[in-house]
Design a protein around this motif. Structure first.
Motif, PDB file in Angstrom:
ATOM      1  N   LEU A  92       0.844  -1.194   0.000  1.00 35.44           N
ATOM      2  CA  LEU A  92       0.000   0.000   0.000  1.00 35.44           C
ATOM      3  C   LEU A  92       0.880   1.244   0.000  1.00 35.44           C
ATOM      4  O   LEU A  92       1.727   1.419   0.865  1.00 35.44           O
ATOM      5  CB  LEU A  92      -0.919   0.007   1.231  1.00 35.44           C
ATOM      6  CG  LEU A  92      -1.843   1.229   1.377  1.00 35.44           C
ATOM      7  CD1 LEU A  92      -2.811   1.304   0.198  1.00 35.44           C
ATOM      8  CD2 LEU A  92      -2.598   1.171   2.699  1.00 35.44           C
ATOM      9  N   LEU A  93       0.674   2.113  -1.013  1.00 35.83           N
ATOM     10  CA  LEU A  93       1.377   3.398  -1.102  1.00 35.83           C
ATOM     11  C   LEU A  93       0.346   4.493  -1.277  1.00 35.83           C
ATOM     12  O   LEU A  93      -0.704   4.290  -1.899  1.00 35.83           O
ATOM     13  CB  LEU A  93       2.333   3.423  -2.299  1.00 35.83           C
ATOM     14  CG  LEU A  93       3.489   2.430  -2.314  1.00 35.83           C
ATOM     15  CD1 LEU A  93       4.246   2.557  -3.628  1.00 35.83           C
ATOM     16  CD2 LEU A  93       4.425   2.675  -1.143  1.00 35.83           C
ATOM     17  N   THR A  94       0.635   5.642  -0.706  1.00 32.78           N
ATOM     18  CA  THR A  94      -0.239   6.795  -0.924  1.00 32.78           C
ATOM     19  C   THR A  94       0.289   7.598  -2.099  1.00 32.78           C
ATOM     20  O   THR A  94       1.481   7.580  -2.412  1.00 32.78           O
ATOM     21  CB  THR A  94      -0.293   7.690   0.322  1.00 32.78           C
ATOM     22  OG1 THR A  94       1.027   8.148   0.627  1.00 32.78           O
ATOM     23  CG2 THR A  94      -0.881   6.949   1.499  1.00 32.78           C
ATOM     24  N   LEU A 123       9.123   9.031  -5.213  1.00 36.23           N
ATOM     25  CA  LEU A 123       9.798   8.073  -6.086  1.00 36.23           C
ATOM     26  C   LEU A 123      10.586   7.056  -5.275  1.00 36.23           C
ATOM     27  O   LEU A 123      10.681   5.885  -5.654  1.00 36.23           O
ATOM     28  CB  LEU A 123      10.721   8.817  -7.065  1.00 36.23           C
ATOM     29  CG  LEU A 123      11.430   7.934  -8.086  1.00 36.23           C
ATOM     30  CD1 LEU A 123      10.442   7.110  -8.904  1.00 36.23           C
ATOM     31  CD2 LEU A 123      12.306   8.788  -9.007  1.00 36.23           C
ATOM     32  N   SER A 124      11.143   7.475  -4.135  1.00 36.24           N
ATOM     33  CA  SER A 124      11.913   6.539  -3.311  1.00 36.24           C
ATOM     34  C   SER A 124      11.020   5.403  -2.815  1.00 36.24           C
ATOM     35  O   SER A 124      11.415   4.227  -2.838  1.00 36.24           O
ATOM     36  CB  SER A 124      12.531   7.275  -2.122  1.00 36.24           C
ATOM     37  OG  SER A 124      11.526   7.926  -1.357  1.00 36.24           O
ATOM     38  N   SER A 125       9.778   5.721  -2.400  1.00 33.69           N
ATOM     39  CA  SER A 125       8.850   4.697  -1.919  1.00 33.69           C
ATOM     40  C   SER A 125       8.396   3.795  -3.054  1.00 33.69           C
ATOM     41  O   SER A 125       8.348   2.565  -2.915  1.00 33.69           O
ATOM     42  CB  SER A 125       7.632   5.354  -1.265  1.00 33.69           C
ATOM     43  OG  SER A 125       8.026   6.182  -0.194  1.00 33.69           O
ATOM     44  N   LEU A 126       8.068   4.392  -4.211  1.00 36.09           N
ATOM     45  CA  LEU A 126       7.634   3.603  -5.359  1.00 36.09           C
ATOM     46  C   LEU A 126       8.752   2.701  -5.849  1.00 36.09           C
ATOM     47  O   LEU A 126       8.530   1.518  -6.147  1.00 36.09           O
ATOM     48  CB  LEU A 126       7.168   4.544  -6.478  1.00 36.09           C
ATOM     49  CG  LEU A 126       6.668   3.875  -7.759  1.00 36.09           C
ATOM     50  CD1 LEU A 126       5.462   2.998  -7.474  1.00 36.09           C
ATOM     51  CD2 LEU A 126       6.343   4.919  -8.828  1.00 36.09           C
ATOM     52  N   HIS A 127       9.956   3.240  -5.906  1.00 32.42           N
ATOM     53  CA  HIS A 127      11.102   2.454  -6.373  1.00 32.42           C
ATOM     54  C   HIS A 127      11.361   1.285  -5.438  1.00 32.42           C
ATOM     55  O   HIS A 127      11.625   0.151  -5.879  1.00 32.42           O
ATOM     56  CB  HIS A 127      12.336   3.358  -6.472  1.00 32.42           C
ATOM     57  CG  HIS A 127      13.522   2.702  -7.110  1.00 32.42           C
ATOM     58  ND1 HIS A 127      14.451   1.978  -6.393  1.00 32.42           N
ATOM     59  CD2 HIS A 127      13.915   2.647  -8.406  1.00 32.42           C
ATOM     60  CE1 HIS A 127      15.370   1.518  -7.209  1.00 32.42           C
ATOM     61  NE2 HIS A 127      15.075   1.913  -8.444  1.00 32.42           N
ATOM     62  N   GLN A 128      11.271   1.513  -4.132  1.00 34.36           N
ATOM     63  CA  GLN A 128      11.512   0.442  -3.163  1.00 34.36           C
ATOM     64  C   GLN A 128      10.444  -0.646  -3.269  1.00 34.36           C
ATOM     65  O   GLN A 128      10.737  -1.843  -3.231  1.00 34.36           O
ATOM     66  CB  GLN A 128      11.537   1.018  -1.746  1.00 34.36           C
ATOM     67  CG  GLN A 128      11.826   0.002  -0.650  1.00 34.36           C
ATOM     68  CD  GLN A 128      13.184  -0.661  -0.811  1.00 34.36           C
ATOM     69  OE1 GLN A 128      14.143  -0.021  -1.269  1.00 34.36           O
ATOM     70  NE2 GLN A 128      13.271  -1.941  -0.473  1.00 34.36           N
ATOM     71  N   ALA A 129       9.176  -0.220  -3.424  1.00 32.86           N
ATOM     72  CA  ALA A 129       8.095  -1.195  -3.550  1.00 32.86           C
ATOM     73  C   ALA A 129       8.259  -2.035  -4.813  1.00 32.86           C
ATOM     74  O   ALA A 129       8.082  -3.267  -4.796  1.00 32.86           O
ATOM     75  CB  ALA A 129       6.751  -0.481  -3.559  1.00 32.86           C
ATOM     76  N   LEU A 130       8.619  -1.384  -5.921  1.00 30.53           N
ATOM     77  CA  LEU A 130       8.830  -2.124  -7.169  1.00 30.53           C
ATOM     78  C   LEU A 130      10.016  -3.060  -7.052  1.00 30.53           C
ATOM     79  O   LEU A 130       9.992  -4.192  -7.557  1.00 30.53           O
ATOM     80  CB  LEU A 130       9.045  -1.139  -8.324  1.00 30.53           C
ATOM     81  CG  LEU A 130       7.863  -0.235  -8.686  1.00 30.53           C
ATOM     82  CD1 LEU A 130       8.260   0.732  -9.794  1.00 30.53           C
ATOM     83  CD2 LEU A 130       6.659  -1.052  -9.117  1.00 30.53           C
TER      84      LEU A 130
END
Length: 704
Positions: A651-653, A658-665
């Motif tokens: 779950l991301l808001t 980009l750091s959160s999206l990159h880590q999740a991916l």
């Protein structure tokens, strides 16, 4: 010469001047042999007259020498008689006047040049005689006054061309010059033919003849009309600057004095808000908070304005990360945008080097102003922010910031007022939307302090694009994160270590395209769908295909599989989701279960349907280790979180950093099995009905 015109006397001086010796000329015809053709008739006439007793004095003619040089001769032709008085010839006594003639010609040339200089001088020059009558009037005087030389020559300068109030002072200056008392830098007005007033600065010089006697005055002037106007403007400018400085000082002092009690009011109000209050009291304290925050923004803008006007605003120079500053600014306003039902998207290329040196606070102030305006004037649609590296040198980087919105737009006439202080496009928008008209003016000046500029492109009813550029110093590689690449920096967000197939489901075009750009840059292979209905249809085809393949002898078309499914739940404006406990009764994973137990809130129904579709997707592609990511608006975080445990997705808001999206991916890619291997890793267990019911109960508790 004798009576026949033959030379019979030739002295040494004649030989010296002409280079003809006595023996060469004696017995020769003077006129025929030694005078040029153009002067022969005139010289012959003088000599014939002398032979008849009519002598000639001071007759000028040219004599050519043996080496063809021209010698100017002044001749006295005297009759020569014998003892009985009979005319026997002519005696010519001459003078070599070649040098004198050359001097006279030079004097004439100099006089002509001087007259030409006077006529063409870029200054008015006039002359008067001893009686005050004009005897010189050059071209510049004609140009300035409109009076031609013919009109003024012989006229009394003072009586005709000087106004009555200045006649006495001008006459005194000219009379003094006629007495030998010259005057410099005398100012007086001269009125033109069309009654315009011309300010003249005059030098009055005494004019003398060759004997030294005073014969008049020569006046050399200068048109100082424009200079006088500029001096008056400069004096007015100094007065305005002094008034402006006083105003700025007053505003700065008052702003400081106002901010202290305002901070006390805000602090005390916050303490009151932290105590138990009735609904009416909460409304009152919230109004106090909103109004005081608006007033504080205005006071801070006025302080910035006074510093800029006083030239005392200096930018700091510290190292910072442009991406972090940008995302901080986006996070500050994203909740407000999504509460209105707006999508808020941001794109800065993942490989861009964003470690720079500059003033992050002033940059954030510009961004927040543009973001706030975009949200304020947009009722539906989205706000989209793009940052591009425009230019890069060994020492500096130039970035261009673009803020798009789908708001009301601005007319061409309104755009001319945008960057003026205390200026609004029109009074109706001021009443509807509020604002002081300072934000854009200050932001533009901040951009210019960063060696950039700011502008706008807009059309009424079609939204706006506000842009600005800013120049920053490059951060030294040794002082920044990363290293080792050719440029001294490693890419901040490198591509994924291996290829993964991904599905993106997002209704908003801007959001979908932004995610598509990020995924492609990061090395993923995305497919984009514009609605959850399309996603559900794709899932149904996949399930049906697998069912056909499972039957004995069954064969079905091969359907594409996805190892990553990212869905973006819809933005819901207003007060947020109100969870209805009956909504979650008898929820099932199949496509028909989503319709059971619907509440009366369409927003709640839509969110729950989104979650069910994602659960069915991860179940459909569990054989390839499909994992789900929900990118939900920040306003839905607490409601979406209740599904996380049941469905087993990340779950991301959004707007997502980009750091959160990159880590999740990256986590998905590292866990995903390689499709070319013989034995893929075991997929995570599918969500079951009991776990979904548990998540529903958790969501109900949040809603209540």
């Amino acid at each position: 010469i004798d009576a026949n015109g033959m030379v019979n006397e030739w002295n040494n001086k004649s030989a010296a001047i002409t280079s003809f010796e006595r023996e060469e000329v004696l017995g020769k015809n003077l006129v025929q042999d030694f005078i040029t053709e153009e002067y022969r008739d005139r010289v012959r006439e003088v000599l014939v007259n002398a032979l008849h007793g009519r002598e000639t004095a001071n007759f000028e003619f040219p004599l050519y020498t043996k080496d063809k040089r021209r010698v100017e001769v002044l001749l006295n032709a005297t009759t020569r008689r014998d003892v009985s008085g009979n005319v026997v010839g002519v005696l010519g006594v001459g003078q070599d006047i070649t040098e004198r003639k050359q001097m006279e010609e030079e004097k004439t040339r100099v006089a002509q040049e001087l007259q030409s200089f006077i006529d063409t001088a870029n200054a008015p020059i006039f002359g008067i005689d001893a009686n005050g009558l004009v005897n010189e009037w050059n071209n510049k005087s004609v140009e300035i006054t409109g009076f031609s030389k013919h009109e003024v020559i012989g006229k009394d300068l003072v009586e005709v061309y000087i106004t009555e109030e200045f006649r006495a002072s001008v006459r005194e200056v000219l009379d003094n010059a006629l007495q030998g008392v010259e005057k410099s830098n005398f100012e007086f007005p001269l009125f033109t033919k069309d009654k315009r007033r011309v300010e003249v600065l005059l030098n009055a010089t005494t004019r003398r003849d060759v004997t030294g006697a005073i014969v008049g005055v020569i006046g050399v002037g200068q048109d100082i009309t424009e200079m006088r106007r500029l001096m008056e403007q400069e004096a007015l400018l100094f007065q305005a600057q002094a008034a402006n400085d006083a105003k700025s000082q007053f505003l700065a002092t008052m702003s400081h004095e106002m901010r202290t009690p305002l901070n006390v009011i805000m602090g005390m109000n916050q303490l009151v808000m932290d105590t138990p209050l009735t609904d009416e009291q909460q409304k009152f304290t919230q109004q106090i908070k909103t109004s005081s925050e608006s007033l504080l923004v205005l006071i801070n803008d006025i302080l910035d304005l006074t510093k800029i006007e006083a030239g005392k605003l200096e930018l700091v120079s510290v190292e910072f990360d442009l991406r972090v500053t940008l995302e901080d600014a986006v996070d500050s306003v994203a909740g407000r945008a999504m509460a209105k039902g707006l999508e808020f998207c941001c794109f800065l290329h993942p490989a861009a080097q964003t470690r720079i040196i500059g003033d992050p606070d002033r940059l954030r102030q510009i961004l927040l102003n543009l973001f706030s305006n975009a949200i304020k004037f947009t009722a539906r649609g989205q706000v989209y922010v793009v940052v591009e590296q425009e230019e890069s040198t060994a020492t500096h980087q130039t970035f261009r910031f673009k803020v798009y919105d789908s708001g009301i737009g601005i007319s061409a006439e309104g755009q001319k007022k945008l960057f003026n202080r205390f200026s609004q496009v029109d009074s109706s928008t001021t009443r509807t939307y509020g604002g002081t008209g300072l934000g854009l003016a200050i932001s533009k000046q901040f951009a210019e302090l960063m060696d950039g500029s700011m502008g706008v492109q807009s059309e009424v009813g079609k939204g706006s694009l506000f842009w600005f550029t800013a120049v920053f110093k490059r951060a030294h590689p040794l002082n920044s994160l990363g290293g080792g690449s050719a440029s001294g920096f490693a890419p901040p967000y490198p591509p994924m270590p291996r290829e993964v197939s991904a599905l993106i489901v997002a209704q908003n075009d801007t959001l979908r395209n932004t995610l598509l750009r990020y995924f492609e840059v990061l090395g993923l292979h995305p497919l984009c769908l514009a609605s959850f209905e399309e996603a559900e249809a794709l899932v149904n085809r996949t399930i049906a295909s697998k069912g056909d393949s499972a039957r004995p002898g069954g064969k079905a078309p091969q359907q594409q599989s996805f190892q990553l499914v990212l869905i973006c739940t819809d933005v819901i404006g207003g007060a947020g989701l109100q969870i209805d406990p009956s909504r979650f009764v008898n929820t099932m994973l199949d496509s028909t279960a989503a319709s059971d137990g619907h509440s009366g809130d369409p927003a709640v129904n839509r969110l729950h349907e989104n979650m069910c579709v994602l659960a069915r997707m991860t179940e459909a592609w569990r054989d390839v280790g499909a994992q789900g990511i929900v990118l939900c608006p920040i306003t839905q975080l607490r409601h979406c979180a209740s599904y996380k445990e049941a469905c087993g997705f990340s779950l991301l808001t959004r707007p997502a950093r980009l750091s959160s999206l990159h880590q999740a991916l990256l986590e998905v890619v590292e866990d995903a099995p390689c499709l070319t291997t013989a034995a893929p890793a075991a997929p995570p267990p599918p969500p079951n009905r009991a776990s979904l019911m548990a998540s529903a109960r958790a969501a109900m508790s949040l809603g209540s």
